[in-house]
Design a protein around this motif. Sequence first.
Motif, short mmCIF file in Angstrom:
data_model
loop_
_atom_site.label_atom_id
_atom_site.label_comp_id
_atom_site.label_asym_id
_atom_site.label_seq_id
_atom_site.Cartn_x
_atom_site.Cartn_y
_atom_site.Cartn_z
N HIS A 84 -0.52 30.43 3.57
CA HIS A 84 -0.10 30.85 1.95
C HIS A 84 -0.13 29.75 1.25
O HIS A 84 0.81 28.89 1.52
N ASP B 71 3.41 31.08 10.53
CA ASP B 71 2.96 31.09 9.23
C ASP B 71 3.26 29.64 8.50
O ASP B 71 4.28 29.06 8.95
N SER C 74 -0.47 33.25 9.41
CA SER C 74 -1.29 33.12 8.02
C SER C 74 -1.13 31.84 7.36
O SER C 74 0.25 31.16 7.75
#
Length: 159
Positions: free
Chosen positions: A158, A138, A156
């Motif tokens: 963010h 991430d 991911s």
Amino acid sequence: MAFAITPQPPIVDWLADLDGSLKRSEGFFAGHPVALDLSAVNLSPTAIGHLVANLEERNIHVLGVEGVDPAKWQPGLPPVLRGGRGTRAVELPGPGLTAPVTPAPTAVRSAPQKQQLASLMIEDPVRSGQSVVFTEGDVTVLGSVGSGAEIVAGGSIHV
């Protein structure tokens, strides 16, 4: 998002067609993540290594490989990817060349499922024109992300 390119046999002819397209549009793949879909060809790990090296010489940076058996994979090659959410074809400049654009898939891990992917934390703004590529997990950005900035993550993102 990543480009997915699918070599067709014979590879030498496919590379020649790719060279012709790149002459007309030199920076088409520059700075963009590329997934190499090998489902249409049957190559040994050594041949895959040579193909990846040939693509690197053309300024095409392979993020990972799809369409191969992960059990037969060898260290030193780009990671094996699992499918994303679908593709849409984009016409490349040149006869008969298309590149499916697919969401950047994540690498298949052989480690136990309890192990978490690594993460990268960026505390500064990511400015326009900057690229952050972290394929191991991430990416978390605690600042702003400018228009024209690029963030590529194996997991991911963010912000």
